[in-house]
Design a protein around this motif. Structure first.
Motif, PDB file in Angstrom:
ATOM      1  N   VAL A   1      -4.172  -2.400   5.127  1.00  0.00           N
ATOM      2  CA  VAL A   1      -5.307  -1.720   4.814  1.00  0.00           C
ATOM      3  C   VAL A   1      -6.412  -2.354   4.390  1.00  0.00           C
ATOM      4  O   VAL A   1      -5.981  -2.787   3.442  1.00  0.00           O
TER       5      VAL A   1
ATOM      6  N   ARG B   1       1.100   4.330  -2.267  1.00  0.00           N
ATOM      7  CA  ARG B   1       0.604   5.666  -2.640  1.00  0.00           C
ATOM      8  C   ARG B   1       1.943   6.721  -2.871  1.00  0.00           C
ATOM      9  O   ARG B   1       2.100   7.390  -3.331  1.00  0.00           O
TER      10      ARG B   1
ATOM     11  N   ASP C   1      -7.904   4.219   3.492  1.00  0.00           N
ATOM     12  CA  ASP C   1      -7.217   4.843   4.677  1.00  0.00           C
ATOM     13  C   ASP C   1      -7.752   6.066   5.181  1.00  0.00           C
ATOM     14  O   ASP C   1      -6.558   6.825   5.452  1.00  0.00           O
TER      15      ASP C   1
ATOM     16  N   ARG D   1      -5.908   6.738   8.420  1.00  0.00           N
ATOM     17  CA  ARG D   1      -4.721   5.856   8.793  1.00  0.00           C
ATOM     18  C   ARG D   1      -3.484   6.396  10.053  1.00  0.00           C
ATOM     19  O   ARG D   1      -3.142   7.257   9.715  1.00  0.00           O
TER      20      ARG D   1
ATOM     21  N   TYR E   1       0.785  -1.242  -0.026  1.00  0.00           N
ATOM     22  CA  TYR E   1      -0.099   0.163   0.445  1.00  0.00           C
ATOM     23  C   TYR E   1       1.062   1.512  -0.362  1.00  0.00           C
ATOM     24  O   TYR E   1       0.726   2.191  -0.553  1.00  0.00           O
TER      25      TYR E   1
END
Length: 117
Positions: A86, A27, A76, A79, A23
């Motif tokens: 996630v 990102r 998310d 987070r 994840y």
């Protein structure tokens, strides 16, 4: 959700947790504007992985990018740590798509690591 899968009927839906490392790579790719990515499945040129800003979609490009599998609705918001998985929704559009799941996750990771290098 991308326009490619918005109107497609879903065969099955499952809750999924994506590894934090994968994840976080995705990102970073979004921040570096490397998306969308289109990666062919080795040995099966008709199957293509498309990594977009909002979701990851596996398609059959011989069927006009008909979706087979898609990771969507990443949870998310709020987070607070970078090491926890996630949650997301995993949509199956074909009854045999589960056989692609693990290999596609590895392809996403490998491709993002190579591009972010």
């Amino acid at each position: 959700m991308g326009t490619r899968i918005g109107d497609m009927p879903v065969y099955a839906t499952r809750r999924e947790e994506v590894d934090a490392t994968l994840y976080n790579l995705w990102r970073r790719a979004r921040l570096h504007r490397l998306l969308p990515l289109r990666v062919a499945y080795p040995g099966r040129s008709q199957i293509v992985l498309i990594v977009e800003e909002d979701d990851w979609v596996v398609v059959d490009q011989n069927q006009y990018d008909l979706p087979l599998l898609a990771w969507t609705d990443f949870e998310d918001a709020g987070r607070s740590s970078l090491h926890t998985p996630v949650g997301c929704t995993l949509n199956y559009y074909h009854y045999m798509a589960s056989s692609l799941r693990e290999r596609m996750l590895a392809m996403i990771r490998d491709e993002l690591e190579a591009r972010l290098g």
